[in-house]
Write a protein that holds these residues in place. Sequence first.
Motif, short mmCIF file in Angstrom:
data_model
loop_
_atom_site.label_atom_id
_atom_site.label_comp_id
_atom_site.label_asym_id
_atom_site.label_seq_id
_atom_site.Cartn_x
_atom_site.Cartn_y
_atom_site.Cartn_z
N ARG A 360 0.86 -1.17 0.00
CA ARG A 360 0.00 0.00 0.00
C ARG A 360 0.90 1.22 0.00
NH1 ARG A 360 -4.42 0.51 4.33
NH2 ARG A 360 -2.67 0.91 5.70
N LEU A 361 0.72 2.10 -1.00
CA LEU A 361 1.60 3.24 -1.14
C LEU A 361 1.29 4.26 -0.05
CD1 LEU A 361 1.31 3.49 -5.01
CD2 LEU A 361 3.23 2.59 -3.70
N PRO A 362 2.32 4.92 0.47
CA PRO A 362 2.08 5.92 1.52
C PRO A 362 1.25 7.09 0.98
CG PRO A 362 4.43 5.45 1.28
CD PRO A 362 3.73 4.80 0.14
N ASN A 364 0.40 11.27 0.78
CA ASN A 364 1.16 12.46 0.40
C ASN A 364 2.22 12.23 -0.67
OD1 ASN A 364 3.54 11.57 1.92
ND2 ASN A 364 2.55 12.38 3.76
N ALA A 365 1.84 11.51 -1.73
CA ALA A 365 2.73 11.39 -2.88
C ALA A 365 2.73 12.73 -3.61
CB ALA A 365 2.21 10.31 -3.81
N GLN A 366 3.85 13.04 -4.24
CA GLN A 366 3.90 14.28 -5.03
C GLN A 366 4.02 13.93 -6.50
OE1 GLN A 366 6.93 16.91 -3.59
NE2 GLN A 366 6.24 16.72 -1.46
N TYR A 389 9.88 6.40 -5.09
CA TYR A 389 9.01 6.81 -6.18
C TYR A 389 8.18 5.63 -6.65
CZ TYR A 389 11.84 4.53 -9.85
OH TYR A 389 12.45 3.61 -10.64
N THR A 390 7.14 5.93 -7.41
CA THR A 390 6.42 4.87 -8.10
C THR A 390 6.07 5.38 -9.48
OG1 THR A 390 4.60 3.28 -7.97
CG2 THR A 390 4.07 5.52 -7.37
N TYR A 391 6.02 4.48 -10.44
CA TYR A 391 5.62 4.88 -11.77
C TYR A 391 4.51 3.93 -12.19
CZ TYR A 391 5.84 6.42 -16.61
OH TYR A 391 5.50 6.95 -17.83
N ASN A 392 3.28 4.45 -12.22
CA ASN A 392 2.18 3.60 -12.65
C ASN A 392 1.49 4.26 -13.83
OD1 ASN A 392 0.57 5.64 -11.54
ND2 ASN A 392 0.25 4.53 -9.62
N TYR A 393 0.39 3.74 -14.29
CA TYR A 393 -0.12 4.29 -15.53
C TYR A 393 -0.79 5.64 -15.37
CZ TYR A 393 -4.49 1.78 -14.47
OH TYR A 393 -5.61 1.30 -13.88
N THR A 394 -0.83 6.19 -14.13
CA THR A 394 -1.22 7.60 -14.01
C THR A 394 0.01 8.50 -14.10
OG1 THR A 394 -1.96 6.72 -11.88
CG2 THR A 394 -3.28 8.47 -12.86
N GLY A 395 1.20 7.95 -13.96
CA GLY A 395 2.39 8.77 -14.10
C GLY A 395 3.41 8.52 -13.02
N CYS A 396 4.24 9.53 -12.81
CA CYS A 396 5.37 9.41 -11.87
C CYS A 396 5.02 10.12 -10.56
CB CYS A 396 6.60 10.05 -12.52
SG CYS A 396 8.00 10.27 -11.44
N PHE A 397 5.25 9.44 -9.45
CA PHE A 397 4.98 10.04 -8.14
C PHE A 397 6.21 9.85 -7.26
CE2 PHE A 397 0.99 8.81 -9.98
CZ PHE A 397 0.15 9.88 -9.71
N VAL A 398 6.57 10.89 -6.52
CA VAL A 398 7.72 10.76 -5.62
C VAL A 398 7.30 11.10 -4.20
CG1 VAL A 398 9.40 11.29 -7.42
CG2 VAL A 398 8.44 13.15 -6.04
N TRP A 399 8.07 10.61 -3.24
CA TRP A 399 7.81 10.91 -1.83
C TRP A 399 9.02 11.62 -1.25
CZ3 TRP A 399 5.57 6.77 -4.18
CH2 TRP A 399 4.19 6.60 -3.96
N HIS A 400 8.73 12.67 -0.51
CA HIS A 400 9.79 13.39 0.19
C HIS A 400 9.62 13.15 1.67
CE1 HIS A 400 10.47 16.46 -3.30
NE2 HIS A 400 10.89 15.24 -3.57
C1 NAG Z 1 -0.44 5.70 -8.97
O1 NAG Z 1 0.20 6.02 -7.73
C2 NAG Z 1 -0.28 7.19 -7.11
C3 NAG Z 1 0.55 7.47 -5.91
O2 NAG Z 1 0.27 6.61 -4.86
C4 NAG Z 1 -1.75 7.06 -6.79
O3 NAG Z 1 -2.24 8.25 -6.23
C5 NAG Z 1 -2.50 6.72 -8.04
O4 NAG Z 1 -3.85 6.46 -7.72
C6 NAG Z 1 -1.91 5.49 -8.71
N1 NAG Z 1 -2.60 5.23 -9.93
C7 NAG Z 1 -3.12 4.04 -10.21
C8 NAG Z 1 -3.82 3.92 -11.49
O5 NAG Z 1 -3.02 3.10 -9.43
#
Ligand code: NAG
Length: 825
Positions: A360-362, A364-366, A389-400
């Motif tokens: 489960r991603l934390p 406050n992703a940026q 960071y994570t890169y999913n199909y919504t794009g690039c997200f980083v955590w500080h």
């Molecule tokens: C991609 O990761 C971001 C950051 O956690 C999240 O907000 C977003 O919903 C994710 N997108 C998908 C399609 O899972």
Amino acid sequence: MASLVFLLLFGQILLCTAVDTITSTTPLSGSQQIVSQGSKFTLGFYSPPQGNTTSSNYYIAIWYSNIPLVTTVWTATTDVPVSDPTTASLEIASDGNLVLLDQAKNQLLWSTNESIASNSTMATIRDSGSLDLTDASNSSIVYWRSIDHPTNTWLPGGKLGRNKITSVSQRLVAWKNMADPSPGLFTLELDPNGTPQFFSQWNSSITYWSSGPWNGYNFSFSPEMTTTYAYESRFINNDTEGYLFYSLKDVSVVSRFIIDVGGQIKQLRWLGYSQQWVVFWSQPWSQCEVYALCGAYGSCNLNALPYCNCVQGFSQKVQSDWDLQDYSGGCKRNTPLQCQTNSTSAQAPSDKFHVMEDVRLPDNAQDAVATSSQECEVVCLNSCFCTAYTYNYTGCFVWHGDLITLQDQYRGIGGGTLLLRLAASELPDQQRKKTTIIGSVVGGLAAVLIILAIVLFFLSRTCRRDRTFWISKTAGAALTDFRYSDLLDDIQSIDSLLLDLLTLRVATNDFGEGTMLGKGGFGMVHKGVLPDGKQIAVKRLSHSSRQGIGELKSELVLVAKLRHRNLVSLIGVCLEEQEKILVYEFMPNRSLDTILFDVEKRKDLDWGRRFKIISGVARGLQYLHEDSQLKIVHRDLKASNILLDFDYNPKISDFGLAKIFGGDQSEDVTRRIAGTYGYMSPEYAMHGQYSAKSDAFSFGVLVLEIVTGRRNNGSCNSEQYVYLVNLVWEHWTRGNVVELIDPSLSGHPSHVDQVLKCIRTGLLCVQNRPEDRPAMSSVNSMLTSQSVRLPSVSMPAFCDRLSGCSDNSESESSNGMTITKLEPR
Ligand SMILES: *[C@@H]1O[C@H](CO)[C@@H](O)[C@H](O)[C@H]1NC(C)=O
Ligand SMILES: *[C@@H]1O[C@H](CO)[C@@H](O)[C@H](O)[C@H]1NC(C)=O
Ligand SMILES: *[C@@H]1O[C@H](CO)[C@@H](O)[C@H](O)[C@H]1NC(C)=O
Ligand SMILES: *[C@@H]1O[C@H](CO)[C@@H](O)[C@H](O)[C@H]1NC(C)=O
Ligand SMILES: *[C@@H]1O[C@H](CO)[C@@H](O)[C@H](O)[C@H]1NC(C)=O
Ligand SMILES: *[C@@H]1O[C@H](CO)[C@@H](O)[C@H](O)[C@H]1NC(C)=O
Ligand SMILES: *[C@@H]1O[C@H](CO)[C@@H](O)[C@H](O)[C@H]1NC(C)=O
Ligand SMILES: *[C@@H]1O[C@H](CO)[C@@H](O)[C@H](O)[C@H]1NC(C)=O
Ligand SMILES: *[C@@H]1O[C@H](CO)[C@@H](O)[C@H](O)[C@H]1NC(C)=O
């Protein structure tokens, strides 16, 4: 001196006659206690178990008198604990308040701190669990009650809420850790801003659970908080105050509501016959939903005990806090990142990323701008504050900054793959990968040699008696709490099943990660291949596994003796070198729950397969209950214990809880309730009574799950909780139960009759009274025969999240706020 002796003697006499009051002339000190009139609650100095530390801290506390496991319901919250209770005293001060004094240091530690008109007061412990400070001459004048100042426990008869005029509220505050009742980070209270709902918060700032607003009847996200058959509850909300109140309908029930060290709120009941507290309801539903439970860089895993662990490259900041289940300190980085060190960039290799799948991603992703995973990585490397960071199909997200509320093995909403930034030295580099490849080639060769050696070894050991002796000696050393004679008895029957550790190490690539099929509190399951090519599932019980030696033994003996095509067959066991390993046939389609409750995979289960599963499980159970020479009750039948072979033939697994019945004994009372919530029959959940009919109940729930594709215990993700049994019954009485059939079966209307027959059989199995449920042999004839007339179905056991599936006869006779009864229409 004489007066001291007199005082001590007097104290003893007080103890013997079980006094329930503290007056201005009789303070409380040392080991003295006061006990309520009905001997329900005791007040005195209490020292919680301190973990590894040797020092003892004492607190004034109230606990249940008759529960051997000391369970406190209230503690006086002091900044400094008492180290020696003989020098401390709880007494009536000259202003009438009850105070705790440290006489050695002449220090006031705690006070009821009320302005009191009279200076003649006394404190009395009540059977409600409350300590009341009253006027000494007229006890109906109450100045202060401990039940109005709860700590982590809300007792029946108390209020939880807020006085809107004085702004005084009753809130529950979790203990700091297992050994320290001082206020921790987690609280439960009525919304201070005035909306009629309860919040669980972290550090009084972040809300991680809400009851939902009161809608006039119940709390919208948590209706079971007020409607349940064992409690009577009332929510008052007017201009002067807002509070929730509850009481028990049956005074013999012992129950309490707490916020525990892990931040979950729970309703527990004491079960006298099994001598334990049982959770009947908890929120948030999953322990891992508690905000920041595992601290920074700690990760929560529902399948592990303890729940919290540090992520790769990090270790526990304060080990002693972790030992006491206070994880809030979190974890610290083992090696600083390259950018955090002052060395010149040429020296230190640049940071690397550790791949964490299914987390489960934390929060406050940026958002960051990047069009590929590589670019996203560079974005992160360019900032020294970026930790992942994570890169999913919504794009690039980083955590500080620190990562909080991570969860492992998580596949729900908000999950994904996290790339965690670590110093290069924390990750195996390319070089090492090469050596592992070379290593595995060498290893492969070695394995062939080892297999050869094993074959030779076994060929050389033809004397069976000899082998038994050898193995029982090693096993006996490992399992010290085994009586030798017991061991011999058991080995006699599992003798032919003994496998040696080396064979299993080879078969599972030394229990390598890549072979892992599953992991749980009991240990791990690996996939392996025996030298003859047979695929196996290897259940390696962890040393700390809760499956104790007793359960293991019963599993071994039972499983070894049972052979049926709908039971998983045990291929072998290994008890060498402190290992407890069970080897089963491998089931390519894993367990039923992994398919049935997966939106995509369940499409593979057409009606033919589902019916095969239902009737196979019924036959397996009939064999256990009626046909095997042992007569066994499984006690933990559920979708995850049904394994499927390549052709979707069901096989019942996990006999760890099974119990042998001798002769005509048909019912037993267990000291340990160990089934699974949602599948437990009312008499088992409430009274610990189990019989073949409790399995029939679980089978009924399973059938309804298979037909509808829904879980009985409510899905954590959905807003609306589903109590499958109630839902099916409601639709059944309305005549529209067809709507509940799993939509992925809808293409086959020709099966509807058979589906309805299964639903009806399922409902018969979840009847309230065990005697109304059919035996498995009757179930089998209902399922297979065209001509058997099914008995008519009446209202099943009522299920809710507070008490599981309960006996509804009590709720029918009760008045006031109870469950909504579903009448056939
Ligand atoms: C991609 O990761 C971001 C950051 O956690 C999240 O907000 C977003 O919903 C994710 N997108 C998908 C399609 O899972
Ligand atoms: C007692 O209450 C007063 C206000 O009513 C408060 O200022 C004071 O700090 C309290 N003392 C203790 C020891 O709690
Ligand atoms: C306290 O009690 C004493 C007698 O025991 C009395 O003289 C005194 O006035 C009382 N004080 C108050 C504040 O009531
Ligand atoms: C005790 O106090 C209550 C409430 O103030 C009052 O109604 C009652 O008369 C008092 N009883 C005696 C015996 O003084
Ligand atoms: C809790 O909040 C206070 C400020 O309200 C802050 O000073 C403290 O550091 C917080 N505690 C933790 C553990 O973050
Ligand atoms: C809670 O209240 C709502 C609104 O009145 C009602 O529809 C619902 O059935 C109630 N739920 C329970 C479990 O009583
Ligand atoms: C609010 O409810 C309490 C408890 O029922 C009652 O004593 C009080 O008078 C009520 N206040 C108003 C303003 O209705
Ligand atoms: C405390 O004891 C547990 C086992 O009881 C042990 O695993 C742990 O390492 C100990 N911690 C410390 C700090 O000694
Ligand atoms: C890096 O240098 C700064 C000042 O030059 C110093 O304050 C800091 O402690 C140094 N950090 C490390 C990890 O050596």
